[in-house]
Design an enzyme around this catalytic site. Structure first.
Site, mmCIF file in Angstrom:
data_model
loop_
_atom_site.group_PDB
_atom_site.id
_atom_site.type_symbol
_atom_site.label_atom_id
_atom_site.label_comp_id
_atom_site.label_asym_id
_atom_site.label_seq_id
_atom_site.Cartn_x
_atom_site.Cartn_y
_atom_site.Cartn_z
ATOM 1 N N THR A 152 49.798 49.478 19.755
ATOM 2 C CA THR A 152 50.626 47.955 18.808
ATOM 3 C C THR A 152 51.203 47.602 19.762
ATOM 4 O O THR A 152 52.204 47.985 20.116
ATOM 5 C CB THR A 152 50.147 47.265 16.961
ATOM 6 O OG1 THR A 152 52.491 48.234 17.920
ATOM 7 C CG2 THR A 152 49.617 48.418 16.547
ATOM 8 N N HIS A 153 50.720 46.305 20.531
ATOM 9 C CA HIS A 153 51.225 45.411 21.706
ATOM 10 C C HIS A 153 51.731 46.727 22.875
ATOM 11 O O HIS A 153 52.503 46.267 23.589
ATOM 12 C CB HIS A 153 52.912 44.854 21.268
ATOM 13 C CG HIS A 153 53.196 44.254 19.963
ATOM 14 N ND1 HIS A 153 52.887 43.123 20.013
ATOM 15 C CD2 HIS A 153 53.472 45.435 18.858
ATOM 16 C CE1 HIS A 153 53.429 43.189 18.254
ATOM 17 N NE2 HIS A 153 53.689 43.628 17.732
ATOM 18 N N SER A 274 37.540 53.345 48.132
ATOM 19 C CA SER A 274 38.055 52.726 49.088
ATOM 20 C C SER A 274 38.121 52.705 49.589
ATOM 21 O O SER A 274 37.503 54.296 50.905
ATOM 22 C CB SER A 274 39.449 52.508 48.600
ATOM 23 O OG SER A 274 40.072 51.504 49.419
ATOM 24 N N LYS A 280 42.218 56.844 46.178
ATOM 25 C CA LYS A 280 41.038 55.489 45.577
ATOM 26 C C LYS A 280 39.606 55.996 44.301
ATOM 27 O O LYS A 280 38.881 56.824 45.392
ATOM 28 C CB LYS A 280 41.071 54.777 45.411
ATOM 29 C CG LYS A 280 41.924 53.488 45.781
ATOM 30 C CD LYS A 280 42.809 53.534 44.764
ATOM 31 C CE LYS A 280 42.949 52.336 44.233
ATOM 32 N NZ LYS A 280 43.302 51.352 44.800
ATOM 33 N N ASN A 282 37.862 54.001 42.527
ATOM 34 C CA ASN A 282 38.021 52.567 41.050
ATOM 35 C C ASN A 282 36.848 51.942 40.011
ATOM 36 O O ASN A 282 35.844 52.210 40.589
ATOM 37 C CB ASN A 282 37.691 51.472 42.279
ATOM 38 C CG ASN A 282 39.243 51.324 43.487
ATOM 39 O OD1 ASN A 282 40.095 52.017 42.536
ATOM 40 N ND2 ASN A 282 38.380 50.682 44.555
ATOM 41 N N GLU A 287 35.196 46.967 35.838
ATOM 42 C CA GLU A 287 35.965 45.434 35.697
ATOM 43 C C GLU A 287 35.191 44.725 35.664
ATOM 44 O O GLU A 287 35.469 43.492 35.267
ATOM 45 C CB GLU A 287 36.662 46.034 37.075
ATOM 46 C CG GLU A 287 37.975 46.672 37.086
ATOM 47 C CD GLU A 287 38.256 46.965 38.494
ATOM 48 O OE1 GLU A 287 39.720 46.322 38.894
ATOM 49 O OE2 GLU A 287 38.431 47.765 39.198
ATOM 50 N N TYR A 314 12.965 15.119 22.551
ATOM 51 C CA TYR A 314 13.347 15.676 24.135
ATOM 52 C C TYR A 314 14.694 14.165 24.841
ATOM 53 O O TYR A 314 13.889 14.188 25.086
ATOM 54 C CB TYR A 314 12.230 16.112 25.253
ATOM 55 C CG TYR A 314 12.146 16.846 26.218
ATOM 56 C CD1 TYR A 314 12.252 18.346 26.429
ATOM 57 C CD2 TYR A 314 12.318 15.966 27.363
ATOM 58 C CE1 TYR A 314 12.808 18.929 27.672
ATOM 59 C CE2 TYR A 314 12.043 16.415 28.837
ATOM 60 C CZ TYR A 314 12.519 18.469 28.665
ATOM 61 O OH TYR A 314 12.869 18.891 29.866
HETATM 62 N N1 ARG Z 1 10.544 21.777 33.315
HETATM 63 C C1 ARG Z 1 10.947 20.752 31.565
HETATM 64 C C2 ARG Z 1 11.909 21.780 30.832
HETATM 65 O O1 ARG Z 1 12.254 22.809 31.487
HETATM 66 C C3 ARG Z 1 9.590 21.330 30.996
HETATM 67 C C4 ARG Z 1 9.901 19.796 29.836
HETATM 68 C C5 ARG Z 1 9.461 19.007 31.093
HETATM 69 N N2 ARG Z 1 8.754 17.429 29.820
HETATM 70 C C6 ARG Z 1 9.600 16.099 30.431
HETATM 71 N N3 ARG Z 1 8.732 15.206 29.301
HETATM 72 N N4 ARG Z 1 9.875 15.853 31.292
HETATM 73 O O2 ARG Z 1 12.639 21.083 30.317
#
Ligand code: ARG
Length: 462
Positions: A152-153, A274, A280, A282, A287, A314
């Site tokens: 711990t720590h 390295s 080394k 690595n 990482e 949309y």
């Molecule tokens: N390339 C657009 C997207 O990935 C597709 C949808 C576009 N629709 C629109 N009404 N412009 O979102």
């Protein structure tokens, strides 16, 4: 595509800022598959003639083989993968291509394509986590008795077994897998047929397209279906949590492989040398797993912030959903594969681990517990007595169980020879036999259960 309403064409900047084809071409398989399902449904419903449907289907098949062979052309004027496919279809079959877009919009199209892509990414994550879990369980079984310091720590706390430590990560990754599986369940609804935002007046069959595309059912609300990307955020949050676990494990491997620790030697196949220091070796893969977690979490943040202010339905902002998701998925796939390899092939140095557990007074708590149990000393007082013993051991540069009994009795005369049974690191881990504790018997039981669970999962999926 929408030129009818416009007098001027778009400027160069507009073309460039608008184009998503450089990244959404990754959706070409999903796009063609969804179009195929859509046109088959249009044909079956008599919305387009069956000859036209067949012509469109054959055209789509030809485009698929072209893309498979030559890749997807990247023309900014065509904006995105959906227009790119449609433009090629028009070249191949003429004006009948224009019937494909009946009763659909790019809004439901992209929502459908992207869901299918994310669904495959969830599947890949689940399979890769499963492989990592198997590797962890395997190594934990080998090392159920291997004693190491528990921290711990990052200070030596109590001895634990390496098997117990590895099984801790198995638990984390099992929960990560469950998160991807839950995301997959919520995602399992098909947006296709939601059209631009309000649904469509054509007599489409959404059950048919949902089924053809492997979804459990169609989405129930067209506005929601075209405008939420929570399925992508579900992936990204699950990926972020998984990346956090991967990063912590990577960090431990890096520490363990460092010479002053010397607990582990990472496999050559996942290390680099390295150019200047010949000695080394690595832990670059570890990482990078640690580093990639930052980018994966960044992707989750990016899409969350993109979505948070958007009104229904949309908006073009949502085109920016894909780069973070694609980036995170690529990084997670690689990280899981690298980690499974490291876990499977790392050589653990049991002697070094044991020596470190021996050196750090890791059994100090056991001495205190012994005083409570055997000499009826209140725990706080026992804690103080043991502190004196640790100070003495440090001044003599020895471990607690190397102190002669007289020395211990000089600190508190209630201590007798039986104490040495409690002071060894083996006795210490064996005594921690509470359910879920580090005792080798407990670890072996947990390993056996996990192995059985993984076998079950494998056989139910066959
Ligand atoms: N390339 C657009 C997207 O990935 C597709 C949808 C576009 N629709 C629109 N009404 N412009 O979102």
């Amino acid at each position: 595509m929408w030129g009818g309403r416009f007098a001027d064409g778009p400027s160069a900047v507009m073309r460039e800022i608008n184009a998503s084809i450089p990244f959404d071409k990754a959706l070409w398989r999903e796009d063609i598959r969804a179009s195929r399902a859509h046109v088959a449904m249009l044909g079956a419903q008599g919305i387009v003639s069956s000859e036209d449907a067949a012509t469109i289907r054959d055209g789509l098949d030809q485009i698929a083989s072209e893309y498979e062979r030559d890749g997807v052309p990247e023309e900014w004027d065509l904006e995105d993968i959906h227009m790119t496919v449609e433009a090629r279809l028009t070249e191949l079959i003429g004006p009948v291509a224009g019937r494909l877009h009946t009763a659909r919009s790019r809004n439901d199209q992209v929502a459908t394509d992207f869901r299918m892509w994310v669904r495959a990414a969830n599947d890949r994550a689940i399979a890769a986590i499963r492989a990592l879990r198997s590797a962890l369980v395997e190594r934990a079984g080998e090392h159920a008795d291997t004693i190491m310091p528990g921290f711990t720590h990052l200070q030596t706390a109590q001895p634990v077994t390496l098997g117990h430590h590895l099984m801790a990560y198995h638990e984390m990754f099992a929960r990560d897998e469950a998160r991807f599986a839950a995301a997959q369940e919520r995602l399992d609804e098909c947006p296709l047929g939601s059209a631009a935002l309000a649904g469509t007046g054509y007599p489409i069959d959404r059950e048919a397209t949902a089924q053809a595309l492997g979804f459990a059912r169609p989405t129930r609300n067209s506005l929601d279906a075209v405008s939420d990307r929570d399925f992508a955020l579900d992936y990204l949050t699950a990926a972020s949590q998984c990346a956090i676990h991967l990063s912590r494990l990577a960090e431990e491997l890096i520490i363990w492989a460092s010479q002053p620790f010397g607990f582990a030697s990472l496999p050559d196949s996942l290390s680099t040398g390295s150019s200047i220091m010949p000695q080394k070796r690595n832990p670059d893969a570890a990482e990078l797993v640690r580093g990639h977690a930052g980018r994966i979490i960044g992707s989750m943040t990016a899409l969350s912030v993109t979505m948070k202010g958007l009104p229904l339905a949309y908006s073009k902002d949502m085109q920016d959903d894909k780069p973070p998701l694609f980036e995170a998925a690529g990084l997670l796939d690689l990280s899981l594969a690298a980690m499974a390899g490291m876990i499977a092939e790392t050589t653990f140095n049991a002697e070094r681990m044991r020596a470190a557990a021996q050196a750090g007074h890791a059994t100090a708590t056991d001495l205190a517990d012994w005083l409570v149990r055997e000499a009826d000393v209140p725990f706080r007082e026992a804690h103080h007595i043991v502190g004196e013993a640790v100070k003495l051991a440090d001044s003599k540069a020895c471990s607690l169980d190397d102190l002669p009994l007289e020395d211990l009795q000089a600190i508190d005369k209630r201590i007798d020879a039986r104490v040495f049974d409690a002071l060894s690191i083996d006795a210490s881990v064996a005594s921690r036999a509470s359910y879920g504790g580090t005792a080798p018997d407990q670890v072996k039981q947990r390993v056996a259960e996990a192995k059985a669970m993984l076998r079950d999962l494998e056989s139910t999926e066959e």
